[in-house]
Design a protein around this motif. Structure first.
Motif, PDB file in Angstrom:
ATOM      1  N   LEU A 240       0.823  -1.212   0.000  1.00 25.65           N
ATOM      2  CA  LEU A 240       0.000   0.000   0.000  1.00 25.65           C
ATOM      3  C   LEU A 240       0.856   1.260   0.000  1.00 25.65           C
ATOM      4  CD1 LEU A 240      -2.967  -0.851   2.400  1.00 25.65           C
ATOM      5  CD2 LEU A 240      -3.036  -0.562  -0.077  1.00 25.65           C
ATOM      6  N   SER A 241       1.962   1.242   0.727  1.00 24.16           N
ATOM      7  CA  SER A 241       2.875   2.388   0.731  1.00 24.16           C
ATOM      8  C   SER A 241       3.432   2.653  -0.660  1.00 24.16           C
ATOM      9  CB  SER A 241       4.032   2.156   1.706  1.00 24.16           C
ATOM     10  OG  SER A 241       3.578   2.145   3.025  1.00 24.16           O
ATOM     11  N   GLU A 242       3.820   1.577  -1.345  1.00 22.74           N
ATOM     12  CA  GLU A 242       4.347   1.720  -2.698  1.00 22.74           C
ATOM     13  C   GLU A 242       3.278   2.231  -3.662  1.00 22.74           C
ATOM     14  OE1 GLU A 242       6.022  -2.058  -3.770  1.00 22.74           O
ATOM     15  OE2 GLU A 242       7.566  -1.930  -2.218  1.00 22.74           O
ATOM     16  N   ILE A 243       2.059   1.727  -3.535  1.00 22.16           N
ATOM     17  CA  ILE A 243       0.967   2.170  -4.403  1.00 22.16           C
ATOM     18  C   ILE A 243       0.689   3.654  -4.174  1.00 22.16           C
ATOM     19  CG2 ILE A 243      -1.513   1.972  -4.857  1.00 22.16           C
ATOM     20  CD1 ILE A 243      -1.221  -1.058  -4.247  1.00 22.16           C
ATOM     21  N   CYS A 244       0.602   4.061  -2.904  1.00 19.08           N
ATOM     22  CA  CYS A 244       0.315   5.465  -2.588  1.00 19.08           C
ATOM     23  C   CYS A 244       1.419   6.395  -3.091  1.00 19.08           C
ATOM     24  CB  CYS A 244       0.133   5.650  -1.088  1.00 19.08           C
ATOM     25  SG  CYS A 244      -1.396   4.942  -0.443  1.00 19.08           S
ATOM     26  N   ALA A 245       2.649   5.973  -2.959  1.00 19.15           N
ATOM     27  CA  ALA A 245       3.768   6.825  -3.338  1.00 19.15           C
ATOM     28  C   ALA A 245       4.010   6.859  -4.844  1.00 19.15           C
ATOM     29  CB  ALA A 245       5.035   6.366  -2.627  1.00 19.15           C
ATOM     30  N   ASN A 246       3.835   5.729  -5.521  1.00 23.91           N
ATOM     31  CA  ASN A 246       4.271   5.640  -6.909  1.00 23.91           C
ATOM     32  C   ASN A 246       3.157   5.585  -7.948  1.00 23.91           C
ATOM     33  OD1 ASN A 246       6.924   5.509  -5.922  1.00 23.91           O
ATOM     34  ND2 ASN A 246       6.795   3.299  -5.710  1.00 23.91           N
ATOM     35  N   GLU A 247       2.059   4.914  -7.631  1.00 24.69           N
ATOM     36  CA  GLU A 247       1.048   4.661  -8.656  1.00 24.69           C
ATOM     37  C   GLU A 247      -0.189   5.531  -8.543  1.00 24.69           C
ATOM     38  OE1 GLU A 247       0.100   0.505  -9.019  1.00 24.69           O
ATOM     39  OE2 GLU A 247       2.151  -0.063  -8.510  1.00 24.69           O
ATOM     40  N   ALA A 248      -0.464   6.073  -7.377  1.00 28.41           N
ATOM     41  CA  ALA A 248      -1.701   6.821  -7.171  1.00 28.41           C
ATOM     42  C   ALA A 248      -1.639   8.179  -7.852  1.00 28.41           C
ATOM     43  CB  ALA A 248      -1.951   7.002  -5.682  1.00 28.41           C
ATOM     44  N   HIS A 249      -2.769   8.560  -8.441  1.00 26.40           N
ATOM     45  CA  HIS A 249      -2.855   9.872  -9.085  1.00 26.40           C
ATOM     46  C   HIS A 249      -3.465  10.913  -8.158  1.00 26.40           C
ATOM     47  CE1 HIS A 249      -1.688   8.027 -12.836  1.00 26.40           C
ATOM     48  NE2 HIS A 249      -2.653   7.130 -12.709  1.00 26.40           N
ATOM     49  N   ASP A 250      -4.068  10.457  -7.081  1.00 23.78           N
ATOM     50  CA  ASP A 250      -4.692  11.346  -6.110  1.00 23.78           C
ATOM     51  C   ASP A 250      -3.612  11.960  -5.220  1.00 23.78           C
ATOM     52  OD1 ASP A 250      -6.358  12.660  -4.376  1.00 23.78           O
ATOM     53  OD2 ASP A 250      -7.318  10.865  -3.567  1.00 23.78           O
ATOM     54  N   SER A 251      -3.588  13.279  -5.152  1.00 22.54           N
ATOM     55  CA  SER A 251      -2.561  13.954  -4.346  1.00 22.54           C
ATOM     56  C   SER A 251      -2.723  13.638  -2.858  1.00 22.54           C
ATOM     57  CB  SER A 251      -2.602  15.463  -4.575  1.00 22.54           C
ATOM     58  OG  SER A 251      -3.869  15.973  -4.201  1.00 22.54           O
ATOM     59  N   LEU A 252      -3.934  13.338  -2.428  1.00 25.49           N
ATOM     60  CA  LEU A 252      -4.172  12.990  -1.029  1.00 25.49           C
ATOM     61  C   LEU A 252      -3.447  11.704  -0.650  1.00 25.49           C
ATOM     62  CD1 LEU A 252      -5.670  13.618   1.593  1.00 25.49           C
ATOM     63  CD2 LEU A 252      -7.593  12.303   0.705  1.00 25.49           C
ATOM     64  N   LEU A 253      -3.464  10.720  -1.545  1.00 28.44           N
ATOM     65  CA  LEU A 253      -2.785   9.449  -1.262  1.00 28.44           C
ATOM     66  C   LEU A 253      -1.277   9.633  -1.180  1.00 28.44           C
ATOM     67  CD1 LEU A 253      -4.758   6.872  -3.427  1.00 28.44           C
ATOM     68  CD2 LEU A 253      -4.826   7.196  -0.959  1.00 28.44           C
ATOM     69  N   LYS A 254      -0.745  10.583  -1.899  1.00 26.13           N
ATOM     70  CA  LYS A 254       0.704  10.815  -1.876  1.00 26.13           C
ATOM     71  C   LYS A 254       1.168  11.414  -0.550  1.00 26.13           C
ATOM     72  CE  LYS A 254       1.439  10.988  -6.788  1.00 26.13           C
ATOM     73  NZ  LYS A 254       2.255   9.825  -6.991  1.00 26.13           N
ATOM     74  N   THR A 255       0.236  11.978   0.232  1.00 23.09           N
ATOM     75  CA  THR A 255       0.602  12.560   1.528  1.00 23.09           C
ATOM     76  C   THR A 255       0.535  11.547   2.662  1.00 23.09           C
ATOM     77  OG1 THR A 255      -1.649  13.270   2.090  1.00 23.09           O
ATOM     78  CG2 THR A 255      -0.286  14.817   0.811  1.00 23.09           C
ATOM     79  N   LEU A 256       0.051  10.325   2.376  1.00 19.17           N
ATOM     80  CA  LEU A 256      -0.110   9.313   3.419  1.00 19.17           C
ATOM     81  C   LEU A 256       1.197   8.599   3.734  1.00 19.17           C
ATOM     82  CD1 LEU A 256      -3.405   7.436   2.495  1.00 19.17           C
ATOM     83  CD2 LEU A 256      -3.106   9.369   4.011  1.00 19.17           C
ATOM     84  N   THR A 257       1.356   8.260   4.992  1.00 21.57           N
ATOM     85  CA  THR A 257       2.413   7.368   5.441  1.00 21.57           C
ATOM     86  C   THR A 257       1.738   6.235   6.199  1.00 21.57           C
ATOM     87  OG1 THR A 257       3.973   9.198   5.687  1.00 21.57           O
ATOM     88  CG2 THR A 257       4.497   7.153   6.838  1.00 21.57           C
ATOM     89  N   ILE A 258       1.915   5.020   5.713  1.00 20.74           N
ATOM     90  CA  ILE A 258       1.318   3.857   6.361  1.00 20.74           C
ATOM     91  C   ILE A 258       2.210   3.479   7.539  1.00 20.74           C
ATOM     92  CG2 ILE A 258       0.561   1.466   6.057  1.00 20.74           C
ATOM     93  CD1 ILE A 258      -0.930   3.473   4.250  1.00 20.74           C
ATOM     94  N   THR A 259       1.625   3.475   8.750  1.00 24.89           N
ATOM     95  CA  THR A 259       2.420   3.185   9.948  1.00 24.89           C
ATOM     96  C   THR A 259       2.225   1.762  10.459  1.00 24.89           C
ATOM     97  OG1 THR A 259       0.698   4.097  11.360  1.00 24.89           O
ATOM     98  CG2 THR A 259       2.463   5.597  10.671  1.00 24.89           C
ATOM     99  N   GLY A 260       1.171   1.094  10.015  1.00 20.90           N
ATOM    100  CA  GLY A 260       0.954  -0.276  10.454  1.00 20.90           C
ATOM    101  C   GLY A 260      -0.322  -0.843   9.872  1.00 20.90           C
ATOM    102  N   VAL A 261      -0.415  -2.153   9.910  1.00 13.98           N
ATOM    103  CA  VAL A 261      -1.604  -2.847   9.412  1.00 13.98           C
ATOM    104  C   VAL A 261      -1.920  -3.997  10.362  1.00 13.98           C
ATOM    105  CG1 VAL A 261      -2.617  -4.174   7.512  1.00 13.98           C
ATOM    106  CG2 VAL A 261      -1.050  -2.295   7.002  1.00 13.98           C
ATOM    107  N   ASP A 262      -3.164  -4.059  10.813  1.00 11.85           N
ATOM    108  CA  ASP A 262      -3.655  -5.183  11.604  1.00 11.85           C
ATOM    109  C   ASP A 262      -4.648  -5.952  10.748  1.00 11.85           C
ATOM    110  OD1 ASP A 262      -2.204  -4.607  13.878  1.00 11.85           O
ATOM    111  OD2 ASP A 262      -3.814  -3.448  14.809  1.00 11.85           O
ATOM    112  N   VAL A 263      -4.411  -7.252  10.604  1.00 15.42           N
ATOM    113  CA  VAL A 263      -5.278  -8.098   9.795  1.00 15.42           C
ATOM    114  C   VAL A 263      -6.105  -8.974  10.730  1.00 15.42           C
ATOM    115  CG1 VAL A 263      -5.322  -9.842   7.970  1.00 15.42           C
ATOM    116  CG2 VAL A 263      -3.529  -8.126   7.974  1.00 15.42           C
ATOM    117  N   SER A 264      -7.406  -9.092  10.435  1.00 16.85           N
ATOM    118  CA  SER A 264      -8.275  -9.933  11.260  1.00 16.85           C
ATOM    119  C   SER A 264      -7.915 -11.402  11.066  1.00 16.85           C
ATOM    120  CB  SER A 264      -9.744  -9.697  10.909  1.00 16.85           C
ATOM    121  OG  SER A 264     -10.007 -10.094   9.584  1.00 16.85           O
ATOM    122  N   ASN A 265      -8.331 -12.240  12.012  1.00 17.27           N
ATOM    123  CA  ASN A 265      -7.991 -13.666  11.981  1.00 17.27           C
ATOM    124  C   ASN A 265      -8.473 -14.375  10.720  1.00 17.27           C
ATOM    125  OD1 ASN A 265      -6.681 -13.598  14.431  1.00 17.27           O
ATOM    126  ND2 ASN A 265      -8.503 -14.160  15.593  1.00 17.27           N
TER     127      ASN A 265
END
Length: 117
Positions: A17-42
């Motif tokens: 997701l970090s790579e997608i937001c930084a490199n592939e996304a065209h939305d300027s809002l996504l480029k400002t995001l920093t993913i700090t963690g992900v919790d996945v359900s069981n």
């Protein structure tokens, strides 16, 4: 054992997701995001994605916009990048731990300044 697998999958989702937001996304809002963690359900049905941003937007409004407008797009992109049977639904949650840490550091500095006087 299952815990390790969930953490590994969460880590991989965060990285992609970090790579997608930084490199592939065209939305300027996504480029400002920093993913700090992900919790996945069981059951791998839901992935809570924790993020911070440099945007001036209110974090509640930002969460709503990300969850309503862009989560589906990112889930589609994620399914193309990660090899798991079912791609989990993505729910964005603002990570205020950085803000909390900065506040603690500010308080500690204020205490040291008062002690120095």
């Amino acid at each position: 054992m299952k815990d390790i697998k969930l953490k590994r999958i969460g880590s991989e989702i965060g990285q992609v997701l970090s790579e997608i937001c930084a490199n592939e996304a065209h939305d300027s809002l996504l480029k400002t995001l920093t993913i700090t963690g992900v919790d996945v359900s069981n059951d791998l049905g839901l992935a809570k994605v924790y993020f911070t941003t440099t945007s001036d937007m209110d974090y509640k409004e930002l969460e709503r916009e990300l969850n309503d407008d862009t989560a589906g797009y990112l889930r589609t992109k994620l399914s193309q990048e990660i090899e798991i049977r079912h791609t989990p639904k993505i729910r964005f949650v603002f990570d205020n731990s950085v803000e909390y840490g900065n506040n603690i550091e500010k308080l500690i500095n204020e205490i040291h300044e008062k002690d120095g006087e």
